[in-house]
Design an enzyme around this catalytic site. Structure first.
Site, PDB file in Angstrom:
ATOM      1  N   ASP A 362       0.859  -1.189   0.000  1.00 30.08           N
ATOM      2  CA  ASP A 362       0.000   0.000   0.000  1.00 30.08           C
ATOM      3  C   ASP A 362       0.893   1.235   0.000  1.00 30.08           C
ATOM      4  OD1 ASP A 362       1.089   0.255   2.516  1.00 30.08           O
ATOM      5  OD2 ASP A 362      -0.807   0.241   3.599  1.00 30.08           O
ATOM      6  N   ASP A 364       1.374   4.722   2.286  1.00 27.95           N
ATOM      7  CA  ASP A 364       0.956   5.363   3.540  1.00 27.95           C
ATOM      8  C   ASP A 364       1.369   6.831   3.534  1.00 27.95           C
ATOM      9  OD1 ASP A 364       0.367   2.695   5.004  1.00 27.95           O
ATOM     10  OD2 ASP A 364       2.436   2.445   4.360  1.00 27.95           O
ATOM     11  N   ASP A 452      -3.324   4.513   2.678  1.00 29.55           N
ATOM     12  CA  ASP A 452      -3.691   4.888   4.057  1.00 29.55           C
ATOM     13  C   ASP A 452      -3.354   6.358   4.272  1.00 29.55           C
ATOM     14  OD1 ASP A 452      -4.424   2.305   4.629  1.00 29.55           O
ATOM     15  OD2 ASP A 452      -2.617   1.826   5.789  1.00 29.55           O
TER      16      ASP A 452
HETATM   17  N1  DCT Z   1       2.794  -0.289  11.762  1.00 30.18           N
HETATM   18  C1  DCT Z   1       3.059  -0.657  13.061  1.00 30.18           C
HETATM   19  N2  DCT Z   1       2.355  -1.661  13.628  1.00 30.18           N
HETATM   20  C2  DCT Z   1       1.396  -2.304  12.929  1.00 30.18           C
HETATM   21  C3  DCT Z   1       1.132  -1.957  11.609  1.00 30.18           C
HETATM   22  C4  DCT Z   1       1.858  -0.926  11.036  1.00 30.18           C
HETATM   23  O1  DCT Z   1       3.925  -0.082  13.709  1.00 30.18           O
HETATM   24  N3  DCT Z   1       0.725  -3.278  13.513  1.00 30.18           N
HETATM   25  C5  DCT Z   1       3.580   0.792  11.172  1.00 30.18           C
HETATM   26  C6  DCT Z   1       4.850   0.295  10.615  1.00 30.18           C
HETATM   27  C7  DCT Z   1       4.788   0.530   9.171  1.00 30.18           C
HETATM   28  C8  DCT Z   1       3.638   1.472   8.959  1.00 30.18           C
HETATM   29  O2  DCT Z   1       2.856   1.408  10.131  1.00 30.18           O
HETATM   30  C9  DCT Z   1       2.850   1.160   7.747  1.00 30.18           C
HETATM   31  O3  DCT Z   1       2.332  -0.162   7.823  1.00 30.18           O
HETATM   32  P1  DCT Z   1       2.298  -1.111   6.562  1.00 30.18           P
HETATM   33  O4  DCT Z   1       1.850  -0.382   5.363  1.00 30.18           O
HETATM   34  O5  DCT Z   1       1.557  -2.328   6.963  1.00 30.18           O
HETATM   35  O6  DCT Z   1       3.821  -1.540   6.455  1.00 30.18           O
HETATM   36  P2  DCT Z   1       4.942  -1.154   5.411  1.00 30.18           P
HETATM   37  O7  DCT Z   1       6.204  -1.235   6.152  1.00 30.18           O
HETATM   38  O8  DCT Z   1       4.610   0.110   4.723  1.00 30.18           O
HETATM   39  O9  DCT Z   1       4.890  -2.371   4.433  1.00 30.18           O
HETATM   40  P3  DCT Z   1       4.350  -2.448   2.941  1.00 30.18           P
HETATM   41  O10 DCT Z   1       5.512  -2.042   2.111  1.00 30.18           O
HETATM   42  O11 DCT Z   1       3.974  -3.862   2.740  1.00 30.18           O
HETATM   43  O12 DCT Z   1       3.189  -1.515   2.823  1.00 30.18           O
HETATM   44 MG    MG Z   2       2.777   0.416   3.658  1.00 30.15          MG
END
Ligand code: DCT
Ligand code: MG
Length: 528
Positions: A362, A364, A452
């Site tokens: 995604d 963010d 997000d």
């Molecule tokens: N986060 C966290 N705890 C969680 C979920 C998310 O601390 N339970 C934080 C860490 C990364 C950030 O929020 C964004 O989450 P994701 O989009 O799920 O992770 P990402 O590292 O951006 O991985 P991806 O590249 O798959 O989106």
């Molecule tokens: Mg992400």
């Protein structure tokens, strides 16, 4: 059960192990002790050569006869041509614990001139190749570096062995630098699969064990090639070492293989790949006997949430990763929309892309503005409205803020924050139609992308930025570090000093690290 499969203590197992038939490892369950086969390679049957263009020679120097015989036998079983003697036909020399210079020196002593085409490779290349079942691409991390100055220290020029004096490695990811340069993929991939399986089984202890192991291995500036290299590395318990040892010996882990073949794991992996489907729903569908998504979507009795409906509708787009170019294009849409209503807003792409990842599941964004709280509150609904009118909104879920000032940070390392946020699926129009995917779906000129958006109060922006940058493991460890090493409480909103009973303010991530007494770790070094 998972944890019950921990083998005998390391020291005990060391005596019992010998290079063995790697094909035996296909069996499921914990590793079995197999009988000694002294000199197995001598009596080995001829093997089919699958990769005609490569001719390998494995250097015995510093590796020893037993291990060399074992690796030769294993590589041959996997279809590689491995010569007993060094000859002109050899294209790849594989060595362990030798620098490129050392290998060249050895060749000189043997009176052999190395041609420029001859690849001098670290054993990690062979191990990875055997694991992959084919020669993996040779990268800088596999190539032995040659320094012309032989008077240098023995390890000079050979970057991928452990440095002679290893600096103590912290058990906390927030005290380690973890870039995307992972020298231990063969191990970390295995541990991530085992962790995911534990997550599917809701076995938190086991999940944390494997994630910490994967995380610490990702931070190493060298490839683990023997059990000796694991000495002094934290977060590697007996269970973890057992898996590492098996991968070093056999090129793969029988436990990982068993997990990958496990019906429950496969089903959970498939079900949770649908946006909106978590462990509870997966468990329900699995118990009901479902094993495929087509059976689920065609079942008339099942009820789906709005989120799951969107998940199925845009499934193909959402499972294909978001590229950085797509993330940047979404960034343009976000900036346009946000600045239309709040021109002074700060917008930062967070998550994996901020850590330098090239792909993600995604995109963010963290949004904040020094303006009034009311403007802040109205922003996301206005942005959603605008995108809806433009026909860009495929799905959204707006979560209102439950944030309270002066609330103590959460004790849970994994809880989500209380900021207002919006989980969306946006329609991103292709700049030009060039992918194979658009051919599959005739005429489709857009891709559904998960986005997000998080809106945080201006005073909390540094904490929110730190929290939303991740990685998840990094976040867990920095909070754990705050609690256990500093008697402080950290979450996405604030940092609280329990001893002084005060909230510690911060304008930047650097200040948060400083409050915690930590050296600053850049976002791209937080890929723990
Ligand atoms: N986060 C966290 N705890 C969680 C979920 C998310 O601390 N339970 C934080 C860490 C990364 C950030 O929020 C964004 O989450 P994701 O989009 O799920 O992770 P990402 O590292 O951006 O991985 P991806 O590249 O798959 O989106
Ligand atoms: Mg992400």
């Amino acid at each position: 059960m998972f944890l019950a499969s921990v083998g005998a203590p390391e020291s005990q197992r060391q005596h019992q192990r010998l290079p063995m038939d790697p094909l035996c490892t296909a069996s499921s369950g914990p590793r079995k002790k197999r009988p000694k086969q002294v000199g197995a390679s001598m009596a080995s049957p001829p093997h089919d050569i699958k990769f005609q263009n490569l001719v390998l020679f494995i250097l015995e120097k510093k590796m020893g006869t037993t291990r060399r015989n074992f690796l030769m036998e294993l590589a041959r079983r996997k279809g590689f041509r491995v010569e007993n003697e060094l000859s002109d036909s050899v294209t790849h020399i594989v060595a362990e614990n030798n620098s490129g210079s050392e290998v060249l020196k050895w060749l000189q002593v043997q009176n052999i001139r190395a041609s420029s085409e001859l690849e001098l490779l670290d054993v990690s290349w062979l191990i990875e190749s055997m694991g992959a079942g084919k020669p993996v691409e040779i990268t800088g991390k596999h190539q032995l570096v040659v320094k012309t100055d032989y008077s240098a220290t023995p390890n000079a020029g050979f970057q991928k062995t452990p440095p002679l004096a290893v600096k103590k490695i912290s058990q906390y990811a927030c005290q380690r630098k973890t870039t995307l340069n992972n020298y231990n993929h063969i191990f970390t991939d295995a541990f991530e699969i085992l962790a995911e399986n534990s997550e599917f089984k809701e076995n938190e202890v086991s999940y944390v064990t494997f994630m910490r192991a994967a995380s610490v291995l990702k931070s190493l500036p060298f490839t683990i090639i023997s059990m000796k290299d694991t000495q002094g590395i934290p977060c590697l318990g007996d269970k973890v070492k057992c898996v590492i040892e098996e991968i070093i010996e056999d090129g793969e882990s029988s436990e990982v293989k068993a997990v990958l073949n496990d019906e429950r794991y496969q089903s959970f992996k498939l079900f949770t790949s649908v946006f909106g489907v978590g462990l509870k729903t997966s468990e329900k569908w699995f118990r009901m006997g479902f094993r495929s998504l087509s059976k689920i979507t065609s079942d008339k009795t099942l009820k789906f949430t709005k989120m799951q409906k969107a998940g199925f509708l845009y499934y193909e787009d959402l499972v294909s990763c978001v590229t950085r170019a797509e993330a940047e294009a979404v960034g343009v849409l976000v900036k346009e929309a946000v600045w239309a209503f709040l021109p002074d807003a700060f917008i930062t792409m967070t998550g994996g892309f901020r850590r330098g990842k090239k792909i993600g599941h995604d995109v963010d964004f963290l949004i904040t503005s020094p303006g009034s709280a009311e403007d802040e509150e109205q922003l996301l609904p206005k942005v959603i409205n605008l995108w809806e009118k433009k026909g860009l909104l495929l799905y959204y879920d707006l979560v209102e803020s439950t944030f309270e000032k002066f609330k103590l940070p959460s004790r849970q390392v994994d809880t989500l924050d209380h900021f207002q946020k919006c989980f969306l699926i946006l329609k991103l129009h292709h700049q030009r139609v060039d992918s194979g995917r658009s051919n599959q779906q005739e005429g489709k000129t857009w891709k559904a992308i998960r986005v997000d958006l998080v809106m945080c109060p201006y005073e909390n922006r540094a904490f929110a930025l730190l929290g939303w940058t991740g990685s998840r493991q990094f976040e867990r460890d920095i909070r754990r570090y705050a609690t256990h090493e500093r008697k402080m409480m950290l979450d996405n909103h604030a940092l609280y000093d329990k001893t002084k009973r005060v909230f510690l303010k911060a304008e930047s991530e650097e200040e948060i690290f400083a409050h915690l007494g930590l050296d600053y770790i850049e976002p791209w070094e937080r890929n723990a």
